[in-house]
Design a protein around this motif. Structure first.
Motif, PDB file in Angstrom:
ATOM      1  N   ARG A  33    -113.193-110.909  94.577  1.00  0.00           N
ATOM      2  CA  ARG A  33    -112.349-109.700  94.661  1.00  0.00           C
ATOM      3  C   ARG A  33    -112.930-109.171  95.909  1.00  0.00           C
ATOM      4  NH1 ARG A  33    -112.553-106.896  89.187  1.00  0.00           N
ATOM      5  NH2 ARG A  33    -110.868-107.712  88.716  1.00  0.00           N
ATOM      6  N   ALA A  34    -114.192-108.933  96.239  1.00  0.00           N
ATOM      7  CA  ALA A  34    -114.670-108.256  97.311  1.00  0.00           C
ATOM      8  C   ALA A  34    -114.148-108.766  98.505  1.00  0.00           C
ATOM      9  CB  ALA A  34    -116.194-108.461  97.242  1.00  0.00           C
ATOM     10  N   GLN A  82    -117.924 -92.442  85.187  1.00  0.00           N
ATOM     11  CA  GLN A  82    -117.207 -92.906  86.643  1.00  0.00           C
ATOM     12  C   GLN A  82    -117.843 -94.290  86.764  1.00  0.00           C
ATOM     13  OE1 GLN A  82    -116.002 -90.454  89.761  1.00  0.00           O
ATOM     14  NE2 GLN A  82    -115.088 -92.239  89.914  1.00  0.00           N
ATOM     15  N   ARG A  83    -119.146 -94.676  86.609  1.00  0.00           N
ATOM     16  CA  ARG A  83    -119.547 -95.822  86.732  1.00  0.00           C
ATOM     17  C   ARG A  83    -118.848 -96.953  85.994  1.00  0.00           C
ATOM     18  NH1 ARG A  83    -125.821 -95.255  85.786  1.00  0.00           N
ATOM     19  NH2 ARG A  83    -125.565 -93.478  87.128  1.00  0.00           N
ATOM     20  N   ALA A  84    -118.568 -96.546  84.777  1.00  0.00           N
ATOM     21  CA  ALA A  84    -117.958 -97.759  83.992  1.00  0.00           C
ATOM     22  C   ALA A  84    -116.517 -97.856  84.383  1.00  0.00           C
ATOM     23  CB  ALA A  84    -118.085 -97.296  82.407  1.00  0.00           C
ATOM     24  N   LEU A  85    -115.822 -96.707  84.783  1.00  0.00           N
ATOM     25  CA  LEU A  85    -114.462 -97.121  85.165  1.00  0.00           C
ATOM     26  C   LEU A  85    -114.634 -97.876  86.518  1.00  0.00           C
ATOM     27  CD1 LEU A  85    -113.060 -93.420  84.140  1.00  0.00           C
ATOM     28  CD2 LEU A  85    -112.423 -95.930  83.107  1.00  0.00           C
ATOM     29  N   VAL A  86    -115.295 -97.500  87.427  1.00  0.00           N
ATOM     30  CA  VAL A  86    -115.349 -98.239  88.562  1.00  0.00           C
ATOM     31  C   VAL A  86    -115.658 -99.661  88.465  1.00  0.00           C
ATOM     32  CG1 VAL A  86    -116.677 -98.647  90.715  1.00  0.00           C
ATOM     33  CG2 VAL A  86    -116.274 -96.388  89.857  1.00  0.00           C
ATOM     34  N   GLU A  87    -116.352-100.159  87.506  1.00  0.00           N
ATOM     35  CA  GLU A  87    -116.751-101.550  87.085  1.00  0.00           C
ATOM     36  C   GLU A  87    -115.672-101.966  86.438  1.00  0.00           C
ATOM     37  OE1 GLU A  87    -119.778-103.940  86.715  1.00  0.00           O
ATOM     38  OE2 GLU A  87    -120.212-101.852  86.962  1.00  0.00           O
ATOM     39  N   ALA A  88    -115.052-101.274  86.030  1.00  0.00           N
ATOM     40  CA  ALA A  88    -113.499-101.824  85.160  1.00  0.00           C
ATOM     41  C   ALA A  88    -112.248-101.597  86.124  1.00  0.00           C
ATOM     42  CB  ALA A  88    -113.219-100.986  84.107  1.00  0.00           C
ATOM     43  N   ARG A  89    -112.592-101.214  87.418  1.00  0.00           N
ATOM     44  CA  ARG A  89    -111.729-101.037  88.408  1.00  0.00           C
ATOM     45  C   ARG A  89    -110.479-100.163  87.897  1.00  0.00           C
ATOM     46  NH1 ARG A  89    -111.518-104.054  92.771  1.00  0.00           N
ATOM     47  NH2 ARG A  89    -109.101-104.080  92.703  1.00  0.00           N
ATOM     48  N   LEU A  90    -110.660 -99.019  87.206  1.00  0.00           N
ATOM     49  CA  LEU A  90    -109.807 -98.105  86.851  1.00  0.00           C
ATOM     50  C   LEU A  90    -110.092 -96.634  87.573  1.00  0.00           C
ATOM     51  CD1 LEU A  90    -110.122 -98.756  83.045  1.00  0.00           C
ATOM     52  CD2 LEU A  90    -107.854 -99.214  84.350  1.00  0.00           C
ATOM     53  N   ASP A  91    -109.280 -96.017  87.954  1.00  0.00           N
ATOM     54  CA  ASP A  91    -109.246 -94.827  88.574  1.00  0.00           C
ATOM     55  C   ASP A  91    -109.581 -93.609  87.513  1.00  0.00           C
ATOM     56  OD1 ASP A  91    -109.651 -95.186  91.282  1.00  0.00           O
ATOM     57  OD2 ASP A  91    -107.281 -95.070  91.625  1.00  0.00           O
TER      58      ASP A  91
ATOM     59  N   SER B 101    -123.990 -96.073  98.311  1.00  0.00           N
ATOM     60  CA  SER B 101    -124.105 -97.138  96.830  1.00  0.00           C
ATOM     61  C   SER B 101    -122.959 -98.110  96.774  1.00  0.00           C
ATOM     62  CB  SER B 101    -123.919 -96.156  95.806  1.00  0.00           C
ATOM     63  OG  SER B 101    -122.803 -95.665  95.870  1.00  0.00           O
ATOM     64  N   ALA B 102    -123.368 -99.279  96.100  1.00  0.00           N
ATOM     65  CA  ALA B 102    -122.186-100.153  95.631  1.00  0.00           C
ATOM     66  C   ALA B 102    -121.083 -99.455  95.086  1.00  0.00           C
ATOM     67  CB  ALA B 102    -123.049-101.201  95.043  1.00  0.00           C
ATOM     68  N   ASP B 103    -121.370 -98.598  94.207  1.00  0.00           N
ATOM     69  CA  ASP B 103    -120.063 -97.942  93.433  1.00  0.00           C
ATOM     70  C   ASP B 103    -119.116 -97.400  94.435  1.00  0.00           C
ATOM     71  OD1 ASP B 103    -120.616 -98.979  91.018  1.00  0.00           O
ATOM     72  OD2 ASP B 103    -121.511 -97.008  90.504  1.00  0.00           O
ATOM     73  N   ARG B 104    -119.881 -96.682  95.516  1.00  0.00           N
ATOM     74  CA  ARG B 104    -118.696 -95.829  96.335  1.00  0.00           C
ATOM     75  C   ARG B 104    -118.161 -96.758  97.387  1.00  0.00           C
ATOM     76  NH1 ARG B 104    -120.061 -90.213  98.541  1.00  0.00           N
ATOM     77  NH2 ARG B 104    -119.450 -90.184 100.557  1.00  0.00           N
ATOM     78  N   GLU B 105    -118.887 -97.840  97.741  1.00  0.00           N
ATOM     79  CA  GLU B 105    -117.854 -98.842  98.598  1.00  0.00           C
ATOM     80  C   GLU B 105    -116.780 -99.420  97.655  1.00  0.00           C
ATOM     81  OE1 GLU B 105    -118.566-101.245 101.650  1.00  0.00           O
ATOM     82  OE2 GLU B 105    -119.060 -99.148 102.177  1.00  0.00           O
ATOM     83  N   ARG B 106    -117.164 -99.710  96.553  1.00  0.00           N
ATOM     84  CA  ARG B 106    -116.178-100.336  95.461  1.00  0.00           C
ATOM     85  C   ARG B 106    -114.834 -99.382  95.497  1.00  0.00           C
ATOM     86  NH1 ARG B 106    -119.489-102.225  90.856  1.00  0.00           N
ATOM     87  NH2 ARG B 106    -118.270-104.189  89.853  1.00  0.00           N
ATOM     88  N   MET B 107    -115.381 -98.003  95.205  1.00  0.00           N
ATOM     89  CA  MET B 107    -114.270 -97.199  95.092  1.00  0.00           C
ATOM     90  C   MET B 107    -113.075 -97.067  96.268  1.00  0.00           C
ATOM     91  SD  MET B 107    -116.619 -93.809  93.582  1.00  0.00           S
ATOM     92  CE  MET B 107    -117.188 -94.025  91.924  1.00  0.00           C
ATOM     93  N   LEU B 108    -113.731 -96.767  97.389  1.00  0.00           N
ATOM     94  CA  LEU B 108    -113.263 -96.884  98.531  1.00  0.00           C
ATOM     95  C   LEU B 108    -112.404 -98.015  98.871  1.00  0.00           C
ATOM     96  CD1 LEU B 108    -115.477 -95.474 101.452  1.00  0.00           C
ATOM     97  CD2 LEU B 108    -113.458 -94.325  99.994  1.00  0.00           C
TER      98      LEU B 108
END
Lengths: 336, 336
Positions: A33-34, A82-91, B101-108
């Protein structure tokens, strides 16, 4: 114009994999994905999220309804969500406004009428509220944080038990004149958790034969309001309690600041216990009932995803852990 | 299946009006919009926001990037942003994670690769950051809160001037031994505003011939960290300053709590001035430089909407107002 095929080629994966990676639907390893996202970025590829949404019927977005973000509990909870939603790729779409406000009505109208979210996490919505009916009528997957309702999943600490543990800690130390500080008496504005906490205090006081000592001091759950209420409560030495159970740590900290201002020795002349384990609790040496809103937020997202995957499934009600942390704001009352 | 025609009929408006009201594009009076939304709700009409988005090329969503929400400034700013975005019928997608943070990279990655937002408000993004390049490369309308960049609109108080006013207030009272508390010395983590504030302090100290008295005490801008740093600073009477300029009110409050803990009389033995006018400032009788993050949030949305309406227009840089509020945490130094 860059196409998905260009992105796939650059990332060294199939078109189907690239598409899955960018739409967030279906399984793709985090590493792949990355790589795909990086390739898309390098090529300035813009996936049409709206087109994806039409195809999948999903917006990949979760609405979070919160009364405010300016208290410790809400800010921490939001971080966990937020942390868990990012993990799940949800806004995370934030609907941050006081219950009953015009802004909040508007947000709900907007979100519900246009189906802009796949699910909703509602924090501290009052039971019996018109709002709850609207949320349920929208037939969106719904998780509440705080109150438990039959038809939605929910998470909360056991507020009654938390307040009982706090109160009984003081009773065990030998206190009898224990006041409860915080919470607003107006039933329409009294947070459901606050109300349950004051009930827990009453139950423990009654069980200990201290029913006549019950007194609750209303104050909104902010440090300055609790400070002002505590100054009133503590100023007159003749009617001063020996201990305070605070509805939350912010109220407890307000009481501690008031005690210092009035020159009342702690814990010799006054014990204070809170509920939260706020980030300031240690600085004020506050005895408290610890809870973790970050974990609660993460758990709320897990509950919502399970509702989204199986909308007909049974609602889950999760009691989050809480535990007594003893610091030096509490001690046995001074012998008179 | 309910259609837009049913909604229009129930609301007593034309189909075109109903459609405008629900899509949020084009002019409709607030009253009509409310009527149409209510009709849509009564009929359980679900507008296909994704279809609307494809047609208009707009997502009606704004991304807000924030390092955290657990400080007063950010929580207040977020309320201001939310209020103005609701007003404009734009959803707020929150990207709340620490820079780097990794979360922030992912969000962007997620937000930019899929074009899920019409514009971005980035709060306290560091200048020269890789992140900023990515935001600019995405060619989305961008507004920054905090630092000013050439190509994006921005809003901030004048941090140098704010710290100068705070420092000169103490110098005017007769203080010479003035320390600056807060901000992290690591240039990668030192907030741009914090850095400018420490510069303001240095400029004023230098101009007053006090260059040899300059001392900056690092601490993250939270009450507990500033408290710990202030205890260290103030514990030794021989090296104790007579006054402190704090990088923000949270740092100032940490210093006041430390002074009380150490039994240092305020303002007789120590003056403290902050920057913010935090909700706790009055309770601590804190002299401070007032700013309004709620207004700054509303102004940031105005700037963004103007960028969205005219992407080629000139960037606007707005200096938000700030002003000295004198309470009783500052006074002339005690004569030795």
């Amino acid at each position: 114009m860059t196409t998905i095929a260009d992105v796939a080629a650059r990332a060294g994966v199939s078109k189907a994999t690239a598409s899955r990676a960018l739409s967030g639907s279906g399984y793709v390893s985090a590493e792949t994905r990355a790589r795909v996202e990086r390739a898309a970025q390098d090529l300035a590829y813009v996936a049409h999220s709206s087109a994806t949404n039409l195809a999948t019927g999903r917006t990949q977005t979760v609405g979070v309804i919160m009364p405010s973000v300016d208290r410790w509990y809400f800010a921490e909870l939001l971080s966990g969500l937020q942390r868990a939603l990012v993990e799940a790729r949800l806004d995370l779409v934030l609907y941050n406004a006081a219950e009953g406000s015009a802004d909040r009505e508007r947000m709900l109208d907007h979100a519900l009428a246009r189906r802009r979210v796949d699910g909703i996490i509602a924090v501290c919505v009052q039971p019996g509220a018109h709002e709850l009916e609207r949320l349920e009528a929208a037939r969106l997957p719904l998780v509440t944080v705080g109150p438990f309702y039959e038809r939605s999943s929910a998470i909360s600490i056991d507020d009654v038990a938390a307040a009982r543990v706090a109160t009984e800690h003081l009773i065990d130390l030998g206190h009898e004149d224990i006041a409860f500080l915080g919470g607003i008496p107006d039933p329409d504005r009294f947070g459901i958790g606050d109300k349950r906490r004051s009930e827990g205090y009453r139950v423990s006081m009654t069980a200990a034969g201290l029913v006549e000592r019950i007194r609750t001091i209303p104050a909104s759950s902010t440090i300055p309001d609790a400070f002002a209420a505590a100054v009133d409560l503590l100023a007159d030495r003749r009617h001063r309690p020996t201990a305070i159970v605070a509805v939350c740590d912010e109220a407890a900290i307000g009481a501690i600041i008031a005690a210092r201002r009035l020159g009342i020795g702690m814990p010799a002349e006054l014990s204070v216990v809170g509920i939260d384990d706020h980030r300031y609790a240690e600085m004020f040496a506050l005895t408290t009932i610890r809870q973790s809103p970050v974990s609660q937020g993460q758990e709320a997202v897990r509950l919502l995803r399970s509702r989204m995957a199986d909308p007909g499934g049974a609602a889950e009600h999760v009691i989050a852990p809480s535990s007594l942390v003893v610091r030096s704001s509490t001690a046995a009352p001074r012998q008179v």
